[in-house]
Design a protein around this motif. Structure first.
Motif, mmCIF file in Angstrom:
data_model
loop_
_atom_site.group_PDB
_atom_site.id
_atom_site.type_symbol
_atom_site.label_atom_id
_atom_site.label_comp_id
_atom_site.label_asym_id
_atom_site.label_seq_id
_atom_site.Cartn_x
_atom_site.Cartn_y
_atom_site.Cartn_z
ATOM 1 N N LYS A 78 1.180 -1.325 0.079
ATOM 2 C CA LYS A 78 -0.092 -0.066 -0.618
ATOM 3 C C LYS A 78 0.878 1.240 -0.263
ATOM 4 O O LYS A 78 1.831 1.514 -0.201
ATOM 5 C CB LYS A 78 -1.437 -0.167 1.465
ATOM 6 N N HIS A 79 0.349 2.354 0.137
ATOM 7 C CA HIS A 79 1.105 3.681 -0.211
ATOM 8 C C HIS A 79 0.914 4.654 0.981
ATOM 9 O O HIS A 79 -0.709 4.541 1.959
ATOM 10 C CB HIS A 79 0.771 4.709 -1.335
ATOM 11 N N LEU A 80 1.493 4.828 1.310
ATOM 12 C CA LEU A 80 1.180 5.745 2.955
ATOM 13 C C LEU A 80 2.273 7.423 2.654
ATOM 14 O O LEU A 80 2.836 7.450 1.593
ATOM 15 C CB LEU A 80 2.349 4.862 4.042
ATOM 16 N N ALA A 81 1.848 8.256 3.598
ATOM 17 C CA ALA A 81 2.383 9.209 3.385
ATOM 18 C C ALA A 81 2.403 9.535 4.883
ATOM 19 O O ALA A 81 1.704 9.179 5.755
ATOM 20 C CB ALA A 81 1.163 10.566 3.425
ATOM 21 N N VAL A 82 3.353 10.024 5.904
ATOM 22 C CA VAL A 82 4.385 10.150 7.294
ATOM 23 C C VAL A 82 4.255 11.523 7.101
ATOM 24 O O VAL A 82 5.069 12.326 6.655
ATOM 25 C CB VAL A 82 5.099 8.813 6.856
ATOM 26 N N VAL A 131 -0.347 13.679 -3.468
ATOM 27 C CA VAL A 131 -0.379 13.675 -2.347
ATOM 28 C C VAL A 131 1.024 14.858 -2.240
ATOM 29 O O VAL A 131 0.556 15.983 -1.257
ATOM 30 C CB VAL A 131 -0.052 12.488 -1.758
ATOM 31 N N ALA A 132 2.074 15.325 -2.397
ATOM 32 C CA ALA A 132 2.931 16.121 -2.570
ATOM 33 C C ALA A 132 2.791 16.992 -2.794
ATOM 34 O O ALA A 132 2.856 18.346 -1.928
ATOM 35 C CB ALA A 132 4.188 15.613 -3.259
ATOM 36 N N CYS A 133 1.347 18.096 -3.414
ATOM 37 C CA CYS A 133 1.215 19.478 -3.595
ATOM 38 C C CYS A 133 0.177 19.456 -3.158
ATOM 39 O O CYS A 133 -0.325 20.988 -2.565
ATOM 40 C CB CYS A 133 0.925 19.043 -5.064
ATOM 41 N N HIS A 134 -0.795 18.366 -2.933
ATOM 42 C CA HIS A 134 -1.655 18.449 -1.602
ATOM 43 C C HIS A 134 -0.795 19.394 0.132
ATOM 44 O O HIS A 134 -1.176 20.695 0.320
ATOM 45 C CB HIS A 134 -2.700 17.416 -1.726
ATOM 46 N N LEU A 135 -0.007 18.685 0.031
ATOM 47 C CA LEU A 135 0.951 18.699 1.562
ATOM 48 C C LEU A 135 1.692 20.437 1.014
ATOM 49 O O LEU A 135 1.710 21.085 1.944
ATOM 50 C CB LEU A 135 1.801 18.066 1.331
ATOM 51 N N GLY A 138 -0.337 23.389 1.439
ATOM 52 C CA GLY A 138 -0.402 23.338 3.280
ATOM 53 C C GLY A 138 -1.457 22.549 3.378
ATOM 54 O O GLY A 138 -2.325 22.515 4.772
ATOM 55 N N GLY A 139 -2.442 21.062 2.882
ATOM 56 C CA GLY A 139 -3.186 20.036 3.222
ATOM 57 C C GLY A 139 -2.955 19.324 4.368
ATOM 58 O O GLY A 139 -1.411 19.750 4.897
ATOM 59 N N THR A 140 -3.519 18.670 4.569
ATOM 60 C CA THR A 140 -3.307 17.594 5.993
ATOM 61 C C THR A 140 -3.288 16.415 5.163
ATOM 62 O O THR A 140 -3.826 16.242 4.611
ATOM 63 C CB THR A 140 -4.723 17.973 6.567
ATOM 64 N N LEU A 141 -2.816 15.727 6.135
ATOM 65 C CA LEU A 141 -2.868 13.995 5.759
ATOM 66 C C LEU A 141 -3.783 13.830 5.694
ATOM 67 O O LEU A 141 -4.701 12.613 5.114
ATOM 68 C CB LEU A 141 -2.300 13.192 7.179
ATOM 69 N N GLU A 142 -4.678 13.883 7.085
ATOM 70 C CA GLU A 142 -6.238 13.204 6.945
ATOM 71 C C GLU A 142 -7.207 13.462 5.607
ATOM 72 O O GLU A 142 -7.665 12.466 5.785
ATOM 73 C CB GLU A 142 -6.830 13.619 7.954
ATOM 74 N N VAL A 143 -7.006 14.711 5.152
ATOM 75 C CA VAL A 143 -7.906 14.430 3.759
ATOM 76 C C VAL A 143 -7.366 13.866 2.954
ATOM 77 O O VAL A 143 -8.111 12.673 1.788
ATOM 78 C CB VAL A 143 -7.687 15.809 2.530
ATOM 79 N N ILE A 144 -6.119 12.672 2.591
ATOM 80 C CA ILE A 144 -5.434 12.304 1.349
ATOM 81 C C ILE A 144 -5.616 10.785 1.746
ATOM 82 O O ILE A 144 -5.324 9.657 1.187
ATOM 83 C CB ILE A 144 -4.647 12.601 0.221
#
Length: 277
Positions: A78-82, A131-135, A138-144
């Motif tokens: 699976k894919h992660l953002a941390v 995901v990188a552009c969302h972050l 200023g986006g949050t991890l919970e959104v993605i």
């Protein structure tokens, strides 16, 4: 201005790394993109983790690090953002994060769940970039993604210590551009187990009973140059800048006179043994 770094095994011949950069700039024209490396050996998780672990700390807090190693989405990958050490990492759950975070616990981990909104067979280009552009905005991890607490852990990459605590068995972790052989035995572990005792480091046909602080420490500059052993390939062990024991040849050139890897006959995962007296 946000910084996004790229570490992949794409190489320089194909279009992959260029396409990823183009996709990022299409979303965020003012972002800064930094290549850490695109020359990771294919699917080489431990090599990638060594490079990323020792590079990311030089970047500002809040930097976003895309890791394109073994990133195909499967039920077991699976894919992660941390969020780790005030940096963001986007990668597959293939064990690489456990090696990067071996000494620092992640503050937040999410399993990316936006795949149903993106049609892709190139997840680094499509999913990881989104995901990188969302972050970066200023986006949050919970959104993605959904929060998780456990990641794949690769214990087999840790050195082994015998019950008498007079021996460390490690392995070749990485061979650098100079052909120097980096082991997975850290200075911290060496000092903790060794406690100042005499020792020998052995690997195949070579052995050392001294570990230098720098490469030039192995050279006696008080004697004539022709008597120092430089021309014959001075063999040495050193604590490298990343804090690991490294076996090297002073000023070696892998394309001409050879290197520690070729002259010592060492390859990835070969055994390195330290015995304390």
């Amino acid at each position: 201005m946000a910084i996004i770094t790229l570490t992949t095994d794409f190489g320089e011949k194909d279009y992959f790394s260029g396409a990823v950069k183009g996709a990022i700039y299409s979303e965020l024209p003012d972002v800064r993109i930094v290549d850490i490396s695109h020359s990771i050996s294919p699917f080489h998780i431990s090599e990638a983790s060594y490079i990323i672990k020792n590079a990311y700390q030089s970047f500002p807090k809040g930097s976003i690090h895309i890791i394109g190693i073994d990133s195909e989405l499967t039920p077991e990958n699976k894919h992660l953002a941390v969020l780790l050490d005030d940096h963001y990492f986007i990668c597959a759950n293939n064990g690489i994060l456990s090696l990067i975070a071996s000494e620092i616990r992640p503050a937040k981990i999410v399993e990316i769940n936006i795949h149903d909104k993106i049609e892709t067979n190139f997840p680094v280009l499509d999913v990881f970039v989104k995901v990188a552009c969302h972050l970066a905005r200023g986006g949050t991890l919970e959104v993605i993604g959904k929060s998780i607490t456990e990641i794949k852990y690769l214990k087999q990459f840790e050195p082994l210590i015998n019950t008498d605590k007079n021996q460390i068995i490690g392995h070749v972790l990485y061979i650098d551009n100079y052909g120097n052989v980096v082991t997975n035995i850290s200075r911290k572990l060496f000092d903790t187990i060794g406690k100042g005792r005499d020792f020998s480091v052995s690997a195949r046909s070579v052995s050392f009973n001294e570990i230098h602080e720098t490469y030039s420490d192995a050279i006696n500059f008080n004697i004539d140059k022709e008597k120092r052993g430089e021309e014959d390939g001075k063999k040495l062990a050193v604590f490298n800048s990343a804090g690991y024991i490294e076996l090297a040849i002073y000023k070696s050139n892998p394309t001409t006179v050879g290197s520690a890897a070729s002259l010592f006959g060492l390859e990835n995962r070969d055994t390195i043994t330290i015995k304390f007296e």
